[in-house]
Motif scaffolding. Structure first.
Motif, PDB file in Angstrom:
ATOM      1  N   MET A   1      15.956  -4.332  10.846  1.00 44.97           N
ATOM      2  CA  MET A   1      17.320  -4.758  11.056  1.00 44.97           C
ATOM      3  C   MET A   1      18.193  -3.602  11.516  1.00 44.97           C
ATOM      4  O   MET A   1      19.077  -3.774  12.322  1.00 44.97           O
ATOM      5  CB  MET A   1      17.862  -5.375   9.772  1.00 44.97           C
ATOM      6  N   PHE A   2      17.962  -2.415  11.019  1.00 49.39           N
ATOM      7  CA  PHE A   2      18.741  -1.236  11.383  1.00 49.39           C
ATOM      8  C   PHE A   2      18.741  -1.023  12.891  1.00 49.39           C
ATOM      9  O   PHE A   2      19.794  -0.929  13.513  1.00 49.39           O
ATOM     10  CB  PHE A   2      18.151  -0.019  10.659  1.00 49.39           C
ATOM     11  N   ILE A   3      17.562  -0.961  13.498  1.00 50.70           N
ATOM     12  CA  ILE A   3      17.432  -0.697  14.933  1.00 50.70           C
ATOM     13  C   ILE A   3      17.996  -1.862  15.749  1.00 50.70           C
ATOM     14  O   ILE A   3      18.737  -1.661  16.714  1.00 50.70           O
ATOM     15  CB  ILE A   3      15.960  -0.439  15.315  1.00 50.70           C
ATOM     16  N   ALA A   4      17.672  -3.073  15.364  1.00 49.44           N
ATOM     17  CA  ALA A   4      18.148  -4.245  16.099  1.00 49.44           C
ATOM     18  C   ALA A   4      19.671  -4.343  16.040  1.00 49.44           C
ATOM     19  O   ALA A   4      20.316  -4.668  17.042  1.00 49.44           O
ATOM     20  CB  ALA A   4      17.518  -5.509  15.534  1.00 49.44           C
ATOM     21  N   GLY A   5      20.252  -4.043  14.902  1.00 48.72           N
ATOM     22  CA  GLY A   5      21.704  -4.098  14.759  1.00 48.72           C
ATOM     23  C   GLY A   5      22.409  -3.085  15.633  1.00 48.72           C
ATOM     24  O   GLY A   5      23.426  -3.383  16.270  1.00 48.72           O
ATOM     25  N   ILE A   6      21.886  -1.882  15.670  1.00 51.62           N
ATOM     26  CA  ILE A   6      22.467  -0.842  16.529  1.00 51.62           C
ATOM     27  C   ILE A   6      22.340  -1.257  17.984  1.00 51.62           C
ATOM     28  O   ILE A   6      23.292  -1.147  18.756  1.00 51.62           O
ATOM     29  CB  ILE A   6      21.778   0.512  16.302  1.00 51.62           C
ATOM     30  N   GLY A   7      21.169  -1.731  18.367  1.00 53.25           N
ATOM     31  CA  GLY A   7      20.946  -2.149  19.749  1.00 53.25           C
ATOM     32  C   GLY A   7      21.901  -3.252  20.173  1.00 53.25           C
ATOM     33  O   GLY A   7      22.490  -3.205  21.255  1.00 53.25           O
ATOM     34  N   ALA A   8      22.088  -4.230  19.314  1.00 53.13           N
ATOM     35  CA  ALA A   8      22.989  -5.336  19.635  1.00 53.13           C
ATOM     36  C   ALA A   8      24.431  -4.854  19.760  1.00 53.13           C
ATOM     37  O   ALA A   8      25.151  -5.242  20.680  1.00 53.13           O
ATOM     38  CB  ALA A   8      22.891  -6.414  18.563  1.00 53.13           C
ATOM     39  N   ARG A   9      24.830  -3.986  18.861  1.00 52.80           N
ATOM     40  CA  ARG A   9      26.214  -3.496  18.876  1.00 52.80           C
ATOM     41  C   ARG A   9      26.506  -2.630  20.095  1.00 52.80           C
ATOM     42  O   ARG A   9      27.601  -2.657  20.637  1.00 52.80           O
ATOM     43  CB  ARG A   9      26.472  -2.710  17.602  1.00 52.80           C
ATOM     44  N   LEU A  10      25.514  -1.844  20.533  1.00 51.04           N
ATOM     45  CA  LEU A  10      25.720  -0.932  21.664  1.00 51.04           C
ATOM     46  C   LEU A  10      25.192  -1.487  22.982  1.00 51.04           C
ATOM     47  O   LEU A  10      25.238  -0.803  23.996  1.00 51.04           O
ATOM     48  CB  LEU A  10      25.049   0.413  21.366  1.00 51.04           C
ATOM     49  N   ASN A  11      24.661  -2.703  22.934  1.00 51.46           N
ATOM     50  CA  ASN A  11      24.092  -3.338  24.123  1.00 51.46           C
ATOM     51  C   ASN A  11      22.955  -2.508  24.707  1.00 51.46           C
ATOM     52  O   ASN A  11      22.904  -2.247  25.919  1.00 51.46           O
ATOM     53  CB  ASN A  11      25.178  -3.618  25.169  1.00 51.46           C
ATOM     54  N   LEU A  12      22.053  -2.053  23.835  1.00 52.59           N
ATOM     55  CA  LEU A  12      20.881  -1.273  24.231  1.00 52.59           C
ATOM     56  C   LEU A  12      19.621  -1.995  23.766  1.00 52.59           C
ATOM     57  O   LEU A  12      19.638  -2.697  22.760  1.00 52.59           O
ATOM     58  CB  LEU A  12      20.909   0.117  23.584  1.00 52.59           C
ATOM     59  N   GLU A  14      15.912  -2.274  22.077  1.00 52.73           N
ATOM     60  CA  GLU A  14      15.405  -1.695  20.838  1.00 52.73           C
ATOM     61  C   GLU A  14      14.647  -0.391  21.075  1.00 52.73           C
ATOM     62  O   GLU A  14      14.779   0.563  20.309  1.00 52.73           O
ATOM     63  CB  GLU A  14      14.502  -2.712  20.134  1.00 52.73           C
ATOM     64  N   GLY A  15      13.870  -0.317  22.146  1.00 55.72           N
ATOM     65  CA  GLY A  15      13.101   0.896  22.439  1.00 55.72           C
ATOM     66  C   GLY A  15      13.984   2.115  22.670  1.00 55.72           C
ATOM     67  O   GLY A  15      13.648   3.226  22.247  1.00 55.72           O
ATOM     68  N   THR A  16      15.121   1.908  23.316  1.00 56.90           N
ATOM     69  CA  THR A  16      16.058   3.012  23.551  1.00 56.90           C
ATOM     70  C   THR A  16      16.634   3.510  22.238  1.00 56.90           C
ATOM     71  O   THR A  16      16.718   4.715  21.998  1.00 56.90           O
ATOM     72  CB  THR A  16      17.198   2.556  24.483  1.00 56.90           C
ATOM     73  N   VAL A  17      17.011   2.585  21.378  1.00 54.68           N
ATOM     74  CA  VAL A  17      17.579   2.966  20.082  1.00 54.68           C
ATOM     75  C   VAL A  17      16.537   3.719  19.259  1.00 54.68           C
ATOM     76  O   VAL A  17      16.834   4.769  18.674  1.00 54.68           O
ATOM     77  CB  VAL A  17      18.100   1.735  19.315  1.00 54.68           C
ATOM     78  N   LYS A  18      15.312   3.217  19.223  1.00 56.26           N
ATOM     79  CA  LYS A  18      14.256   3.895  18.469  1.00 56.26           C
ATOM     80  C   LYS A  18      14.040   5.312  18.968  1.00 56.26           C
ATOM     81  O   LYS A  18      13.915   6.249  18.180  1.00 56.26           O
ATOM     82  CB  LYS A  18      12.941   3.113  18.573  1.00 56.26           C
ATOM     83  N   ALA A  19      14.002   5.478  20.281  1.00 57.04           N
ATOM     84  CA  ALA A  19      13.783   6.807  20.857  1.00 57.04           C
ATOM     85  C   ALA A  19      14.903   7.765  20.463  1.00 57.04           C
ATOM     86  O   ALA A  19      14.645   8.930  20.124  1.00 57.04           O
ATOM     87  CB  ALA A  19      13.678   6.716  22.377  1.00 57.04           C
ATOM     88  N   ARG A  20      16.145   7.289  20.489  1.00 53.91           N
ATOM     89  CA  ARG A  20      17.283   8.146  20.135  1.00 53.91           C
ATOM     90  C   ARG A  20      17.279   8.505  18.653  1.00 53.91           C
ATOM     91  O   ARG A  20      17.586   9.626  18.283  1.00 53.91           O
ATOM     92  CB  ARG A  20      18.590   7.453  20.504  1.00 53.91           C
TER      93      ARG A  20
END
Length: 50
Positions: A1-12, A14-20
């Motif tokens: 949920m952590f990664i998916a939530g960040i991705g949804a909020r920043l319009n990114l 999931e793979g980009t969020v995980k890498a960052r």
């Protein structure tokens, strides 16, 4: 949920969020996601919506 939530909020994808997140955790002195978030905030790379 952590990664998916960040991705949804920043319009990114999931793979980009995980890498960052992984890159941030790899910084010297950072051992967890919480420490990565604090380091990013203190460096001006992250903010809070209040």
């Amino acid at each position: 949920m952590f990664i998916a939530g960040i991705g949804a909020r920043l319009n990114l994808v999931e793979g980009t969020v995980k890498a960052r997140v992984i890159a941030s955790i790899g910084e010297p002195g950072v051992r967890s996601r919480v420490e990565a978030a604090i380091a990013a905030y203190e460096a001006g790379r992250a903010g809070c919506d209040g």
